[in-house]
Design an enzyme around this catalytic site. Structure first.
Site, PDB file in Angstrom:
ATOM      1  N   GLU A   1      32.246  49.242  47.689  1.00 33.44           N
ATOM      2  CA  GLU A   1      31.959  47.828  47.992  1.00 33.44           C
ATOM      3  C   GLU A   1      33.058  47.192  48.826  1.00 33.44           C
ATOM      4  OE1 GLU A   1      30.613  46.743  43.601  1.00 33.44           O
ATOM      5  OE2 GLU A   1      31.278  45.010  44.758  1.00 33.44           O
TER       6      GLU A   1
ATOM      7  N   CYS B   1      37.750  41.993  51.877  1.00 29.17           N
ATOM      8  CA  CYS B   1      38.326  42.575  50.668  1.00 29.17           C
ATOM      9  C   CYS B   1      37.762  43.992  50.577  1.00 29.17           C
ATOM     10  CB  CYS B   1      37.914  41.748  49.449  1.00 29.17           C
ATOM     11  SG  CYS B   1      38.396  42.511  47.900  1.00 29.17           S
TER      12      CYS B   1
ATOM     13  N   CYS C   1      37.811  53.895  39.508  1.00 27.94           N
ATOM     14  CA  CYS C   1      39.232  53.611  39.253  1.00 27.94           C
ATOM     15  C   CYS C   1      39.597  54.203  37.905  1.00 27.94           C
ATOM     16  CB  CYS C   1      39.470  52.101  39.249  1.00 27.94           C
ATOM     17  SG  CYS C   1      41.210  51.659  39.029  1.00 27.94           S
TER      18      CYS C   1
ATOM     19  N   CYS D   1      40.972  48.833  33.179  1.00 27.33           N
ATOM     20  CA  CYS D   1      41.066  47.423  32.752  1.00 27.33           C
ATOM     21  C   CYS D   1      39.715  47.020  32.126  1.00 27.33           C
ATOM     22  CB  CYS D   1      41.383  46.524  33.944  1.00 27.33           C
ATOM     23  SG  CYS D   1      42.888  47.012  34.826  1.00 27.33           S
TER      24      CYS D   1
ATOM     25  N   CYS E   1      36.893  44.951  33.940  1.00 30.53           N
ATOM     26  CA  CYS E   1      36.555  45.320  35.318  1.00 30.53           C
ATOM     27  C   CYS E   1      35.453  46.380  35.367  1.00 30.53           C
ATOM     28  CB  CYS E   1      37.813  45.835  36.010  1.00 30.53           C
ATOM     29  SG  CYS E   1      37.489  46.517  37.634  1.00 30.53           S
TER      30      CYS E   1
ATOM     31  N   CYS F   1      33.340  42.535  41.120  1.00 33.10           N
ATOM     32  CA  CYS F   1      33.705  43.754  41.805  1.00 33.10           C
ATOM     33  C   CYS F   1      33.300  44.990  40.999  1.00 33.10           C
ATOM     34  CB  CYS F   1      35.210  43.727  42.010  1.00 33.10           C
ATOM     35  SG  CYS F   1      35.823  45.197  42.722  1.00 33.10           S
TER      36      CYS F   1
END
Ligand code: SF4
Length: 346
Positions: free
Chosen positions: A93, A106, A113, A117, A120, A334
């Protein structure tokens, strides 16, 4: 032998490569401009090169390309969310935002990832792989071509932890900044990290004047660990020490990202501790009202609560702003879009 990804090479690497295959050095300059200024996508289109050289390069190297898989446009402002399809069918994205000070992209630095977190969505399906420099560059270039406009600011704040893909991110920065290519000022680039301390020091040593942004989200180690597993590795005070060092070396104010989560980090004691630990650090706090995701069952504080938190910081002379929500009507946070469409695709 793997073919070399030509549009991932820095200017110097490209020169070395061209010289190593017994061609004239100036060809590297032409090739670099073709990729990074003129959005070149295939060696066959490089008609200033003789066919002999085009064939030779095609045999030894490849050019990475990505394409738009989906674009979501906000009807409120001019925000656009892009889902890009990579050559191996992964999806990443990027977001385009129009601010008074310029046009911002961005971008993502990894597929997925590994940082975990809790709030997220990018991390929920785990880590897939690092993006190459060309895959990061192409997120900007394809967006520019699509919008027929030049991006003036870049934030590395999409999916992925940039400092966990250090070498490729550094190459991306060098290439996008290079005067023979996009020629974007380092000062218009922000790198956001969850706080990988050794690499913050390493980045400071590089001496490139980009803005460092820290996802802090809590001033207390115990609380931070609960929402950010990286807190088990590096403490808040170690991160802030690294920030001080970064400021000394680079002389650019640090951005502190603080996602406000009701009942978790918006309490009076959070505010007090935050003002205490940030005292004397040249920074700016960016308050982000939580964008809820299904897997993290918390809310953002009320508007009043958010404003009160900001005022509390300002009263202690800590500059703070509330992040303006862009693209409220396409406001999947996100990573959420990527997950949805990756699943659809499968
Ligand atoms: S917030 Fe950033 S570092 Fe944390 S999991 Fe999401 S993408 Fe990774």
């Amino acid at each position: 032998m793997d073919r070399i990804e030509l549009n991932s090479l820095t200017f110097d690497e490209l020169e070395d490569f061209i010289v190593s295959i017994n061609e004239d050095r100036y060809r590297a300059d032409q090739l670099f401009t073709f990729f990074h200024k003129n959005y070149g996508k295939a060696i066959k289109d490089l008609t200033v090169f003789p066919i002999r050289l085009r064939d030779k390069l095609d045999g030894m190297g490849k050019v990475n390309n990505i394409e738009i898989f989906k674009r979501l446009d906000s009807n409120i402002d001019n925000t656009k969310k892009y889902l890009y399809l990579l050559e191996d069918d992964n999806i990443v994205e990027s977001v385009f935002m129009e601010y008074k000070h310029g046009l911002t992209a961005c971008i993502s630095t990894q597929v997925g990832c590994k940082m975990g977190c809790y709030f997220c969505a990018s991390t929920k399906d785990g880590f897939v792989r690092n993006l190459s420099p060309a895959e990061m560059l192409n997120q900007v270039y394809v967006m520019e071509e699509d919008l027929n406009n030049k991006i003036t600011n870049i934030v590395l704040m999409g999916s992925g932890e940039p400092l966990d893909n250090y070498e490729n991110v550094l190459k991306f920065l060098e290439i996008i900044h290079h005067e023979r290519g996009h020629n974007l000022s380092y000062r218009n680039i922000t790198l956001s990290t969850c706080g990988i301390v050794p690499n913050i020091y390493k980045l400071a040593e590089e001496g490139i004047p980009i803005t460092l942004s820290i996802s802090l989200h809590s001033p207390f180690d115990e609380e931070r660990r609960r929402i950010m597993p990286i807190g088990n590795k590096y403490s808040v005070s170690e991160i802030l020490q690294a920030c001080r060092y970064y400021y000394e070396k680079i002389n650019r104010r640090i951005t502190i990202e603080y996602t406000l989560i009701e009942g978790v980090n918006d309490r009076e004691e959070d505010l007090l501790e935050l003002t205490k630990i940030l005292k004397g650090i040249k920074c700016h706090v960016n308050l982000i009202p939580l964008n809820p995701i299904k897997e993290f069952d918390y809310n953002r504080p009320s508007q009043l609560g958010i404003k009160k938190f900001k005022k509390g910081l300002n009263n202690k002379s800590i500059p703070a702003t509330i992040r303006r929500e862009m693209g409220g009507d396409i406001n999947a946070s996100c990573g959420q879009l990527r997950r949805r469409y990756s699943k659809d695709k499968r």
